[in-house]
Design a protein around this motif. Structure first.
Motif, short mmCIF file in Angstrom:
data_model
loop_
_atom_site.label_atom_id
_atom_site.label_comp_id
_atom_site.label_asym_id
_atom_site.label_seq_id
_atom_site.Cartn_x
_atom_site.Cartn_y
_atom_site.Cartn_z
N PHE A 81 0.88 -1.27 -0.06
CA PHE A 81 -0.06 -0.01 -0.09
C PHE A 81 0.95 1.45 -0.09
O PHE A 81 1.27 1.52 1.06
CB PHE A 81 -1.05 -0.13 1.34
CG PHE A 81 -1.91 -1.17 1.27
CD1 PHE A 81 -1.45 -2.60 1.79
CD2 PHE A 81 -3.14 -1.15 0.72
CE1 PHE A 81 -2.26 -3.61 2.00
CE2 PHE A 81 -3.99 -2.14 0.86
CZ PHE A 81 -3.53 -3.27 1.26
N PRO A 82 1.19 1.86 -1.29
CA PRO A 82 2.09 3.00 -1.11
C PRO A 82 1.47 4.08 -1.22
O PRO A 82 0.04 4.27 -0.83
CB PRO A 82 2.63 2.78 -2.68
CG PRO A 82 1.51 2.12 -3.48
CD PRO A 82 0.71 1.50 -2.40
N ASP A 83 2.03 5.45 -1.47
CA ASP A 83 1.60 6.79 -1.39
C ASP A 83 0.63 7.24 0.14
O ASP A 83 -0.21 7.91 -0.06
CB ASP A 83 0.34 6.66 -2.77
CG ASP A 83 1.28 6.61 -3.88
OD1 ASP A 83 0.74 5.60 -4.68
OD2 ASP A 83 2.13 7.31 -4.21
N GLY A 84 1.16 6.71 0.81
CA GLY A 84 0.40 7.08 2.51
C GLY A 84 -0.97 6.69 2.38
O GLY A 84 -1.64 7.07 3.20
N GLN A 85 -1.47 5.70 1.45
CA GLN A 85 -2.65 5.12 1.55
C GLN A 85 -3.06 4.81 2.96
O GLN A 85 -4.40 4.99 3.48
CB GLN A 85 -3.14 3.86 0.76
CG GLN A 85 -2.88 4.12 -0.73
CD GLN A 85 -2.76 2.93 -1.57
OE1 GLN A 85 -3.36 1.81 -1.07
NE2 GLN A 85 -2.17 2.73 -2.73
#
Ligand code: TK8
Length: 348
Positions: free
Chosen positions: A81-85
């Motif tokens: 889960f990238p991008d601070g999701q």
């Protein structure tokens, strides 16, 4: 004749029973194997603040995923889960403590919200270059600090690299320490970073990473400080006019796993994950250094004005930083600080 026919029928019948019985026990055995294997199927949830496409953070995590899935023949899998999701560094570490997230790779600075042992790495102008940083972090001093995470519900497996941090802002080029005066600069949520920018005359604003872009766009803050790869990956350069190559902090990333997750793993699987984190970390450090140069050129092309501090001006930043070492040596631990400084002196 009738007896022969009966004997033949009996033979065929008993053969059929044997075959069915055998296949049943075979399929039962396969079923047991399969269910045993499925019982050992492990899916690890991993969250980070950066993207998968552009950041070394993300590329390193994909490399870790490849190594783990290969070495375990697909028995251990990752959900990324990238991008601070899943939140910011601090909230994702809290999720590791609760066991609702398995893996995250934060900067050392926000770890100060859980344990003070990593604060030594937040000191300004601590490491002279990446090579010394690698050797100290991977050496006894760094590894001892990694172990302290177990006291707060996390297990540190390896140091990765965020890198040397530079300052961007939308107001003016920073050619001297006086140019920082009064600038609202976002810092990570860490007391040393806050006090350092205060000592340099700025007006520091601590803020989670995933709120910075909006704050820059809305001019709530004038600037921020991050390594080139993150400035590019997060698009901060789009909302900034000036980039000063101050290299004022070196920030490690820490690859960590929830202790609740770790304690459920077999020793063999623990060893597999540890080796994969170290191997992926060496790859990530290399990629980060390449991308740092590549993205600097990209950002210059996109119009951001880049300047380096002169040696004389950098010395002023370093002189002002000495008060920070004195102010935080007790909180960091005098022995720990001495051990890291001695290791730096040894490997230089
Ligand atoms: C990303 C953060 C980021 C850090 C920051 O999760 O907060 O400015 O440099 O890399 O850890």
């Amino acid at each position: 004749m009738r007896v022969k026919r009966l004997l033949l029928l009996f033979t065929i019948f008993s053969l059929l029973i044997g075959l069915v019985g055998c296949s049943t026990s075979q399929s039962k055995k396969e079923g047991e194997e399969k269910s045993k294997d499925q019982a050992q199927q492990i899916v690890l949830k991993a969250g980070i603040g950066s993207s998968l496409q552009n950041s070394s953070h993300g590329k390193g995590l994909v490399k870790f995923q490849e190594i783990v899935e290969k070495e375990s023949n697909g028995r251990i899998r990752l959900q990324i889960f990238p991008d601070g999701q899943l939140g910011n560094d601090k909230s994702m570490m809290e999720a590791l403590q609760m066991g609702t997230l398995d893996i995250t790779i934060p900067s050392t600075a926000p770890i100060a919200n859980f344990t003070k042992s990593f604060m030594v790495f937040d000191l300004p102008y601590l490491f002279p270059n990446e090579e010394v940083a690698d050797r100290v972090l991977d050496g006894p001093a760094g590894q001892d600090i990694l172990k302290t995470l177990e006291d707060v519900g996390m297990v540190g497996l390896a140091y990765w690299e965020n890198g040397f941090r530079n300052i961007t802002n939308s107001k003016r080029p920073i050619n001297s320490i006086d140019d920082l005066k009064g600038l609202k600069i976002r810092t990570m949520q860490n007391p040393i970073h806050l006090e350092t920018f205060k000592a340099w005359g700025a007006n520091p604003v601590p803020m989670p990473f995933n709120e910075v872009f909006t704050a820059l766009e809305q001019k709530v803050i004038d600037g921020q400080e991050n390594p080139n790869t993150l400035i590019y990956d997060a698009g901060f350069y789009e909302a900034q006019k000036y980039l000063t190559l101050s290299r004022h902090f070196y920030t490690p990333f820490v690859f960590m796993i929830s202790k609740k997750t770790w304690d459920k793993l077999s020793p063999a699987d623990q060893e597999l994950l540890k080796k994969a984190a170290v191997e992926a970390g060496k790859y990530q450090r290399q990629i980060n250094r390449e991308l740092s140069e590549k993205y600097l050129e990209e950002m210059k092309k996109k119009g951001i004005a880049v300047n380096e501090l002169s040696t004389e001006e950098k010395q002023k930043f370093i002189e002002k930083s000495r008060t920070i070492y004195a102010k935080f040596e007790n909180e960091i631990g005098k022995d720990r600080l001495k051990k890291v400084l001695d290791e730096i002196a040894k490997v230089q």
